[in-house]
Design a protein around this motif. Structure first.
Motif, PDB file in Angstrom:
ATOM      1  N   LEU A 111      -9.998  -0.944   7.057  1.00 53.65           N
ATOM      2  CA  LEU A 111      -9.826  -1.772   5.867  1.00 53.65           C
ATOM      3  C   LEU A 111      -8.462  -1.530   5.227  1.00 53.65           C
ATOM      4  O   LEU A 111      -7.744  -2.484   4.902  1.00 53.65           O
ATOM      5  N   LEU A 112      -8.079  -0.274   5.059  1.00 52.14           N
ATOM      6  CA  LEU A 112      -6.804   0.029   4.414  1.00 52.14           C
ATOM      7  C   LEU A 112      -5.636  -0.448   5.273  1.00 52.14           C
ATOM      8  O   LEU A 112      -4.618  -0.902   4.757  1.00 52.14           O
ATOM      9  N   ASP A 113      -5.811  -0.357   6.590  1.00 48.54           N
ATOM     10  CA  ASP A 113      -4.760  -0.838   7.487  1.00 48.54           C
ATOM     11  C   ASP A 113      -4.555  -2.344   7.314  1.00 48.54           C
ATOM     12  O   ASP A 113      -3.422  -2.822   7.196  1.00 48.54           O
ATOM     13  N   ILE A 133       7.448   1.680  -5.251  1.00 49.74           N
ATOM     14  CA  ILE A 133       6.068   1.208  -5.387  1.00 49.74           C
ATOM     15  C   ILE A 133       5.350   2.054  -6.428  1.00 49.74           C
ATOM     16  O   ILE A 133       5.354   3.284  -6.351  1.00 49.74           O
ATOM     17  N   GLY A 134       4.782   1.384  -7.430  1.00 46.06           N
ATOM     18  CA  GLY A 134       4.063   2.065  -8.497  1.00 46.06           C
ATOM     19  C   GLY A 134       2.673   1.502  -8.678  1.00 46.06           C
ATOM     20  O   GLY A 134       2.163   0.765  -7.829  1.00 46.06           O
ATOM     21  N   GLY A 135       2.071   1.823  -9.807  1.00 47.18           N
ATOM     22  CA  GLY A 135       0.676   1.473 -10.046  1.00 47.18           C
ATOM     23  C   GLY A 135      -0.199   2.674  -9.729  1.00 47.18           C
ATOM     24  O   GLY A 135       0.162   3.517  -8.898  1.00 47.18           O
ATOM     25  N   GLY A 136      -1.356   2.762 -10.380  1.00 44.60           N
ATOM     26  CA  GLY A 136      -2.221   3.931 -10.219  1.00 44.60           C
ATOM     27  C   GLY A 136      -2.541   4.266  -8.780  1.00 44.60           C
ATOM     28  O   GLY A 136      -2.552   5.431  -8.371  1.00 44.60           O
ATOM     29  N   ILE A 137      -2.779   3.238  -7.965  1.00 39.72           N
ATOM     30  CA  ILE A 137      -3.168   3.451  -6.578  1.00 39.72           C
ATOM     31  C   ILE A 137      -2.042   4.072  -5.754  1.00 39.72           C
ATOM     32  O   ILE A 137      -2.274   4.710  -4.727  1.00 39.72           O
ATOM     33  N   SER A 138      -0.799   3.923  -6.217  1.00 37.52           N
ATOM     34  CA  SER A 138       0.345   4.439  -5.462  1.00 37.52           C
ATOM     35  C   SER A 138       0.416   5.961  -5.500  1.00 37.52           C
ATOM     36  O   SER A 138       1.186   6.578  -4.757  1.00 37.52           O
ATOM     37  N   ARG A 139      -0.395   6.583  -6.373  1.00 43.36           N
ATOM     38  CA  ARG A 139      -0.432   8.051  -6.396  1.00 43.36           C
ATOM     39  C   ARG A 139      -1.073   8.601  -5.124  1.00 43.36           C
ATOM     40  O   ARG A 139      -0.977   9.791  -4.838  1.00 43.36           O
ATOM     41  N   GLN A 140      -1.756   7.746  -4.385  1.00 40.62           N
ATOM     42  CA  GLN A 140      -2.413   8.171  -3.149  1.00 40.62           C
ATOM     43  C   GLN A 140      -1.391   8.159  -2.005  1.00 40.62           C
ATOM     44  O   GLN A 140      -0.953   7.088  -1.568  1.00 40.62           O
ATOM     45  N   LYS A 160      -1.728   8.415   1.074  1.00 36.01           N
ATOM     46  CA  LYS A 160      -2.192   7.631   2.231  1.00 36.01           C
ATOM     47  C   LYS A 160      -1.799   6.166   2.112  1.00 36.01           C
ATOM     48  O   LYS A 160      -1.531   5.511   3.119  1.00 36.01           O
ATOM     49  N   LEU A 161      -1.794   5.634   0.895  1.00 34.97           N
ATOM     50  CA  LEU A 161      -1.430   4.234   0.709  1.00 34.97           C
ATOM     51  C   LEU A 161       0.004   3.993   1.178  1.00 34.97           C
ATOM     52  O   LEU A 161       0.271   3.067   1.948  1.00 34.97           O
ATOM     53  N   ILE A 172       1.369   1.723   4.337  1.00 35.71           N
ATOM     54  CA  ILE A 172       2.356   0.653   4.149  1.00 35.71           C
ATOM     55  C   ILE A 172       3.555   0.882   5.059  1.00 35.71           C
ATOM     56  O   ILE A 172       4.026  -0.032   5.751  1.00 35.71           O
ATOM     57  N   GLN A 173       4.059   2.124   5.097  1.00 37.98           N
ATOM     58  CA  GLN A 173       5.225   2.436   5.922  1.00 37.98           C
ATOM     59  C   GLN A 173       4.923   2.233   7.397  1.00 37.98           C
ATOM     60  O   GLN A 173       5.736   1.680   8.145  1.00 37.98           O
ATOM     61  N   ARG A 174       3.741   2.637   7.819  1.00 40.83           N
ATOM     62  CA  ARG A 174       3.349   2.473   9.227  1.00 40.83           C
ATOM     63  C   ARG A 174       3.325   0.995   9.606  1.00 40.83           C
ATOM     64  O   ARG A 174       3.808   0.601  10.674  1.00 40.83           O
TER      65      ARG A 174
END
Length: 273
Positions: free
Chosen positions: A215-217, A241-248, A250-251, A255-257
């Protein structure tokens, strides 16, 4: 001690605030629920926050949603706070607090901070993406915020992803906003979306859940494709890239992958940010 400013960040669910000194350290941080009961209740809420610090601050700096005319202090639009569309926020709030007030679009505030002191401080041109309920954004041009002719440059949420422009379900905000990720994860798990949040999704990811990995992929593949498109259009030196979710971490990793994959299969060479 130097000058102190009351900074207020108006979000979709909460209004966060704190005092910031000239050393840029935040103290007396707090938050209250964002009101949806009309302009007067909104202004009452902001004034109530100010009264906590009356006599301690020289002014108020506000980060707010929507298309914002910072020069005239007007919310041309106000995001989810529809009642504030067209509100002369600076004028109305200054009447109540009697200190200077400044307002700017929330994503542009994030970009201004990154350009001045953060991830884009050594860049001439850059792009900021804020992954939240929608897709906030801003363009940095020659080290300054590019506002656009109608103060709306960088409103990435409204980019249409299909030919159907009559429904916000086809906008980038709906495809890649946090609520969409939560909804998809909940469906995968057979749960109600109210039972799922970002922290739980990334907990499942850390536990090696293969369905959540897939799902994340898929989710970040769309983010990566849009970053690639923005690179074609604007050719910035760097994306922040910011926003609360960007603290993870893995995200960002996903994205980089996906970006690496997209550039690898693209049939033409193009410089990467």
């Amino acid at each position: 001690m130097g000058k102190t400013c009351l900074c207020i960040d108006v979000g979709g669910s909460s209004i966060k605030y704190g005092k910031i000194g000239e050393d840029r350290k935040i103290f007396d941080y707090g938050k209250v629920p964002t009101p949806y009961d009309g302009v007067e209740v909104y202004l009452d809420c902001l004034e109530e926050i100010f009264r906590k610090f009356e006599g301690q601050v020289e002014g108020i700096s506000m980060s707010v949603p929507g298309i914002i005319d910072s020069g005239n202090g007007i919310c041309v639009t106000a995001g989810n706070l529809r009642y504030a569309d067209g509100l002369h926020l600076v004028e109305e709030l200054e009447k109540r607090v009697e200190v200077p007030v400044a307002i700017m679009n929330d994503a542009k505030c994030a970009a201004l901070a990154e350009a001045a002191w953060g991830a884009l401080s050594d860049c001439k041109d850059g792009v900021v993406l804020v992954l939240g309920t929608g897709i906030g954004g801003a363009l940095i041009k020659d080290g300054q915020i590019h506002m656009g002719n109608h103060f709306a440059a960088g409103e990435f949420s409204f980019i249409t992803m299909t030919e159907n422009v009559d429904d916000m379900a086809n906008a980038w905000a709906s495809v890649n906003g946090n609520p969409r990720l939560v909804e998809m994860a909940a469906r995968l798990k057979g749960m109600e979306k109210e039972e799922v949040d970002g922290e739980l999704i990334f907990k499942w990811l850390e536990e090696g859940d293969k369905d959540i990995e897939k799902l994340l992929d898929e989710f970040t593949r769309v983010v990566a494709r849009m970053i690639m498109n923005l690179q074609f259009i604007y050719d910035p030196e760097r994306f922040a890239i910011g926003g609360g979710i960007s603290r993870q971490p893995k995200l960002i990793e996903y994205i980089q992958r996906n970006l690496d994959y997209l550039y690898a299969v693209y049939p033409h060479y193009f410089p990467k940010a």
